[in-house]
Scaffold this motif. Structure first.
Motif, PDB file in Angstrom:
ATOM      1  N   VAL A  70       0.847  -1.201   0.000  1.00  0.00           N
ATOM      2  CA  VAL A  70       0.000   0.000   0.000  1.00  0.00           C
ATOM      3  C   VAL A  70       0.880   1.248   0.000  1.00  0.00           C
ATOM      4  N   THR A  71       1.960   1.216   0.786  1.00  0.00           N
ATOM      5  CA  THR A  71       2.896   2.342   0.816  1.00  0.00           C
ATOM      6  C   THR A  71       3.418   2.653  -0.590  1.00  0.00           C
ATOM      7  N   ALA A  72       3.820   1.599  -1.295  1.00  0.00           N
ATOM      8  CA  ALA A  72       4.358   1.785  -2.644  1.00  0.00           C
ATOM      9  C   ALA A  72       3.302   2.342  -3.592  1.00  0.00           C
ATOM     10  N   GLN A  73       2.047   1.892  -3.444  1.00  0.00           N
ATOM     11  CA  GLN A  73       0.970   2.402  -4.288  1.00  0.00           C
ATOM     12  C   GLN A  73       0.767   3.896  -4.069  1.00  0.00           C
ATOM     13  N   ILE A  74       0.740   4.318  -2.812  1.00  0.00           N
ATOM     14  CA  ILE A  74       0.523   5.737  -2.503  1.00  0.00           C
ATOM     15  C   ILE A  74       1.708   6.572  -2.979  1.00  0.00           C
ATOM     16  N   ALA A  75       2.923   6.043  -2.809  1.00  0.00           N
ATOM     17  CA  ALA A  75       4.114   6.783  -3.254  1.00  0.00           C
ATOM     18  C   ALA A  75       4.134   6.936  -4.769  1.00  0.00           C
ATOM     19  N   ARG A  76       3.713   5.896  -5.497  1.00  0.00           N
ATOM     20  CA  ARG A  76       3.695   5.964  -6.972  1.00  0.00           C
ATOM     21  C   ARG A  76       2.576   6.864  -7.470  1.00  0.00           C
ATOM     22  N   PHE A  77       1.442   6.845  -6.753  1.00  0.00           N
ATOM     23  CA  PHE A  77       0.262   7.571  -7.210  1.00  0.00           C
ATOM     24  C   PHE A  77      -0.280   8.427  -6.058  1.00  0.00           C
ATOM     25  N   PRO A  78       0.336   9.592  -5.802  1.00  0.00           N
ATOM     26  CA  PRO A  78      -0.059  10.418  -4.654  1.00  0.00           C
ATOM     27  C   PRO A  78      -1.519  10.857  -4.659  1.00  0.00           C
ATOM     28  N   LEU A  79      -2.199  10.791  -5.807  1.00  0.00           N
ATOM     29  CA  LEU A  79      -3.615  11.172  -5.818  1.00  0.00           C
ATOM     30  C   LEU A  79      -4.424  10.311  -4.851  1.00  0.00           C
ATOM     31  N   LEU A  80      -3.883   9.136  -4.458  1.00  0.00           N
ATOM     32  CA  LEU A  80      -4.577   8.277  -3.496  1.00  0.00           C
ATOM     33  C   LEU A  80      -4.671   8.937  -2.119  1.00  0.00           C
ATOM     34  N   LEU A  81      -3.838   9.937  -1.873  1.00  0.00           N
ATOM     35  CA  LEU A  81      -3.927  10.649  -0.592  1.00  0.00           C
ATOM     36  C   LEU A  81      -5.294  11.311  -0.429  1.00  0.00           C
ATOM     37  N   ASP A  82      -5.942  11.654  -1.539  1.00  0.00           N
ATOM     38  CA  ASP A  82      -7.280  12.242  -1.466  1.00  0.00           C
ATOM     39  C   ASP A  82      -8.249  11.314  -0.756  1.00  0.00           C
ATOM     40  N   GLU A  83      -8.026   9.997  -0.886  1.00  0.00           N
ATOM     41  CA  GLU A  83      -8.950   9.024  -0.297  1.00  0.00           C
ATOM     42  C   GLU A  83      -8.866   9.005   1.223  1.00  0.00           C
ATOM     43  N   LEU A  84      -7.784   9.560   1.805  1.00  0.00           N
ATOM     44  CA  LEU A  84      -7.610   9.525   3.257  1.00  0.00           C
ATOM     45  C   LEU A  84      -8.482  10.540   3.972  1.00  0.00           C
ATOM     46  N   ILE A  85      -9.069  11.452   3.213  1.00  0.00           N
ATOM     47  CA  ILE A  85      -9.840  12.535   3.832  1.00  0.00           C
ATOM     48  C   ILE A  85     -11.121  12.011   4.446  1.00  0.00           C
ATOM     49  N   ASN A  86     -11.718  10.992   3.823  1.00  0.00           N
ATOM     50  CA  ASN A  86     -12.997  10.472   4.298  1.00  0.00           C
ATOM     51  C   ASN A  86     -12.826   9.029   4.765  1.00  0.00           C
ATOM     52  N   PRO A  87     -12.504   8.817   6.061  1.00  0.00           N
ATOM     53  CA  PRO A  87     -12.249   7.457   6.547  1.00  0.00           C
ATOM     54  C   PRO A  87     -13.464   6.546   6.470  1.00  0.00           C
ATOM     55  N   ALA A  88     -14.659   7.120   6.514  1.00  0.00           N
ATOM     56  CA  ALA A  88     -15.874   6.287   6.437  1.00  0.00           C
ATOM     57  C   ALA A  88     -15.922   5.542   5.109  1.00  0.00           C
ATOM     58  N   GLU A  89     -15.453   6.173   4.042  1.00  0.00           N
ATOM     59  CA  GLU A  89     -15.427   5.522   2.735  1.00  0.00           C
ATOM     60  C   GLU A  89     -14.135   4.741   2.517  1.00  0.00           C
ATOM     61  N   LEU A  90     -13.035   5.187   3.137  1.00  0.00           N
ATOM     62  CA  LEU A  90     -11.744   4.535   2.935  1.00  0.00           C
ATOM     63  C   LEU A  90     -11.786   3.073   3.340  1.00  0.00           C
ATOM     64  N   TYR A  91     -12.421   2.777   4.479  1.00  0.00           N
ATOM     65  CA  TYR A  91     -12.422   1.408   4.990  1.00  0.00           C
ATOM     66  C   TYR A  91     -13.709   0.653   4.654  1.00  0.00           C
ATOM     67  N   GLN A  92     -14.502   1.197   3.752  1.00  0.00           N
ATOM     68  CA  GLN A  92     -15.760   0.553   3.376  1.00  0.00           C
ATOM     69  C   GLN A  92     -15.915   0.592   1.866  1.00  0.00           C
ATOM     70  N   PRO A  93     -15.468  -0.466   1.161  1.00  0.00           N
ATOM     71  CA  PRO A  93     -15.606  -0.469  -0.307  1.00  0.00           C
ATOM     72  C   PRO A  93     -17.071  -0.390  -0.714  1.00  0.00           C
ATOM     73  N   ILE A  94     -17.316   0.033  -1.933  1.00  0.00           N
ATOM     74  CA  ILE A  94     -18.679   0.115  -2.440  1.00  0.00           C
ATOM     75  C   ILE A  94     -19.242  -1.296  -2.601  1.00  0.00           C
ATOM     76  N   GLN A  95     -20.559  -1.393  -2.767  1.00  0.00           N
ATOM     77  CA  GLN A  95     -21.207  -2.690  -2.952  1.00  0.00           C
ATOM     78  C   GLN A  95     -20.748  -3.326  -4.270  1.00  0.00           C
ATOM     79  N   LEU A  96     -20.734  -4.663  -4.294  1.00  0.00           N
ATOM     80  CA  LEU A  96     -20.254  -5.376  -5.479  1.00  0.00           C
ATOM     81  C   LEU A  96     -21.002  -4.959  -6.740  1.00  0.00           C
ATOM     82  N   ASN A  97     -22.302  -4.731  -6.608  1.00  0.00           N
ATOM     83  CA  ASN A  97     -23.105  -4.415  -7.800  1.00  0.00           C
ATOM     84  C   ASN A  97     -23.026  -2.947  -8.200  1.00  0.00           C
TER      85      ASN A  97
END
Length: 659
Positions: A272-299
């Motif tokens: 995960v560290t390497a992914q964030i370092a390669r693609f810093p735009l993923l830092l935007d996802e850290l702003i909303n922890p409610a969504e960060l740790y809860q993937p969307i529904q499969l459908n």
């Protein structure tokens, strides 16, 4: 607040500026990916934020109402003296003028209304820009001075160690070692030297100097459950990647929650560290922890991706590619975060990764079709007539982990492309080409979309070797040719692969044809001993060429008694007994195939349970290894026991059959 601006309706708490900051902050956070937010004017931006479901309608209405009311007060104040001012009047005459202009009876009533509107604005401001809580403040205050000294002062190794000793004693954490002091000093010294090479501007340096003491404090404070040496190294890898991007440094500096989530993810996984370092735009996802740790529904994957692409102009091919990659990276991070924290069990992790890939494949085919149609026109088939994006006559078949709903982090995609276009008429376009060539170019374009490297990397590695005749075959084949190959020319190992094949994207007639071909192939009558000989020989070849590791460092897939043995057992059973039990051909994932084998008494309930437990344990361990960027598992009593159980069942149903 420091300047005592409580009487200022623009710069004071809950004033006009805070209303503007709420809207502008949300535009800055989301506007890079949503062109609709790249607008001027607070009211228009509020409308778009509501339409994009980024701000609740009632919150937007409150903000708009209070903002307009405060702006009216501001206009009145500026009219009195014909100058820029936002200070509420203190003299009686100006107060009366203001009351008359605002149509309010008395000044106490006016003050209550000011308070009401400012409180509403400040409430929205506080929800977006959260201040440090007392608990967080205490944590920072306890460690801040030592952390500031470690970062800001030019210390030698001994001085750094002394500071850490003091920290250790004062917090009774007892984690300090001389080796840790040496490591912290070296890592931070190297990082500071790297700042010179990166040419970080003054604004970035100022932000970094505010941020790094908190980073050091938080990293060392996790010492009870995390080794701080590799954790600090991983965090600094991310910071090295964003040194030239002051906006990301400010995001982490001003949002303690986002910083904590970054450190938590870095502690959990170097991948995960390497992914964030390669693609810093993923830092935007850290702003909303409610969504960060809860993937969307499969459908929801397909629909969310479709909606994102609807915002991209059809001619903007580059942005289409970037949108696909942004979607994959952000959703994959959420899946990994949920995996790390135990929100998703192993089977659900694979289901989400597989559904994510399926949604991307579906859109990749649509994008490729649109590009081919614009260039060549649509193909014409003898039986169907002119084709269209709704009726392409083209399908994607998933094999291997994708077909079996078992994708992992970094898995490639085993794909086969088929079509059902009869005839070879020219396409209906200005630059016409033969219909068969159209489908070959379409398959090439799909491959291009998936595998071309952009600034956000590639989408997936793709393996096409399971198509008829392997790498020597055409990139896309007619469904009848696929059927003929499977029934008459395919090897047993190719039929084994077909056990895990699944229709991913395409037209319903093609799905019906493919399902029929798959069933007819799997249900062919076979001589049990001959089948066992071929399956065992193929497994031994794989183990000879692919197995790695040793008795202490286990290769969980290729080692005897590992994942591949379980897969071969289920594939042998499907090929051997689908003729008698047609329902065996319905499943493509090993877990449900094992359930069916027990239901039809082809395995005992205990054997099916032991294989299932071993399979889930091995796969869960392999997911964990992937997140840690590790290849082999350390031998444990549990893993050895599972391997022994698999070997026993293998010998009973395969090895003994050919003895």
């Amino acid at each position: 607040r420091r300047r005592g601006l409580s009487n200022n309706i623009k710069l004071g708490e809950g004033g006009i500026r805070e209303a503007e900051f709420v809207v502008q902050s949300m535009q800055l956070i989301n506007g890079g990916r949503m062109q609709s937010l790249q607008v001027q004017g607070l009211q228009l931006a509020l409308t778009v934020l509501t339409q994009e479901s980024l701000l609740p309608a009632d919150s937007a209405a409150e903000l708009r109402q209070s903002y307009l009311w405060l702006r009216k007060v501001e206009h009145c104040l500026q009219q009195f003296a014909d100058k820029q001012t936002q200070l509420l009047p203190t003299d009686t005459l100006d107060q009366k003028r203001l009351l008359w202009s605002m149509d309010i009876e008395n000044y106490p009533t006016f003050q209550k209304q000011v308070q009401h509107h400012c409180q509403r604005v400040h409430r929205q401001f506080s929800l977006l820009i959260r201040e440090t809580s007392p608990t967080e403040k205490t944590l920072i205050d306890d460690h801040q001075q030592a952390a500031q000294d470690i970062w800001l002062l030019e210390l030698n190794t001994e001085e750094t160690q002394n500071l850490l000793v003091h920290w250790d004693v004062s917090n009774e954490s007892h984690f300090f070692t001389a080796e840790l002091g040496l490591s912290v000093h070296k890592q931070l010294t190297d990082f500071k030297h790297n700042l010179i090479k990166k040419r970080v501007g003054q604004r970035g340096l100022d932000t970094l100097n505010r941020l790094m003491p908190t980073v050091i404090s938080l990293v060392l404070s996790r010492s009870e459950d995390t080794d701080p040496k590799p954790l600090l190294e991983r965090v600094l890898i991310v910071f090295t990647a964003i040194l030239g991007r002051t906006a990301y440094l400010q995001l982490l500096s001003e949002n303690l929650g986002a910083l904590k989530h970054l450190i938590k993810l870095c502690a959990a996984s170097p991948w995960v560290t390497a992914q964030i370092a390669r693609f810093p735009l993923l830092l935007d996802e850290l702003i909303n922890p409610a969504e960060l740790y809860q993937p969307i529904q499969l459908n929801e994957y397909k629909d969310q991706l479709r909606q994102l692409l609807l915002r991209v102009e059809p001619e903007d091919l580059e942005l289409q590619l970037e949108t696909l990659r942004q979607f994959k990276l952000s959703q994959q991070l959420k899946i990994a975060a949920a995996d790390i924290t135990g929100v998703l069990p192993i089977t659900e992790v694979s289901n989400h990764l597989s559904q994510l890939a399926e949604s991307i494949l579906h859109q990749a085919v649509d994008l490729a079709w649109g590009q081919m149609e614009a260039k060549f026109g649509v193909p014409v088939c003898e039986t169907q007539g002119p084709m269209s994006i709704q009726n392409k006559g083209f399908a994607v078949i998933g094999f291997g982990k994708l077909g079996g709903w078992e994708l992992g982090y970094g898995s490639d995609l085993d794909l086969v492309f088929v079509h059902n276009c009869v005839g070879n008429q020219e396409t209906l376009g200005a630059k016409a080409t033969e219909s068969i060539k159209f489908y070959i170019k379409l398959a090439q374009r799909v491959m291009h979309i998936l595998t071309i490297k952009t600034g956000l990397g590639l989408l997936y590695e793709v393996d096409m070797r399971l198509r008829p005749s392997g790498n020597a075959g055409l990139l896309v084949c007619h469904i009848d040719g696929f059927a003929s190959y499977q029934m008459d020319n395919a090897w047993t190992w190719e039929h084994q692969a077909l056990c895990r094949a699944r229709f991913i994207s395409g037209d319903t007639p093609l799905k019906i044809q493919f399902d029929k071909i798959r069933f007819n192939t799997l249900s062919k009558p076979r001589v049990l001993k001959d089948l066992a000989i071929e399956v065992v020989e193929m497994r031994e070849k794989m183990r000879t060429h692919l197995a790695t590791g040793d008795s202490t460092q286990l290769d969980l897939k290729q080692r005897k008694g590992g994942i591949a043995d379980i897969e071969f057992i289920t594939q042998f059973m499907v090929l051997a007994y689908t003729e008698q039990h047609p329902a065996l051909a319905k499943r493509t994932d090993n877990i449900r195939i094992l359930e069916d084998l027990a239901k039809f008494a082809l395995l005992t309930n205990q054997e099916a349970r032991r294989l299932t437990e071993a399979y889930l344990t091995f796969r869960n361990k392999m997911h964990r290894l992937a997140l840690q960027n590790e290849k082999w598992a350390k031998a444990t009593e549990e893993l050895t026991k599972h391997q022994a159980n698999v070997e026993t069942i293998w010998d009973k149903y395969l090895q003994n059959l050919i003895a």
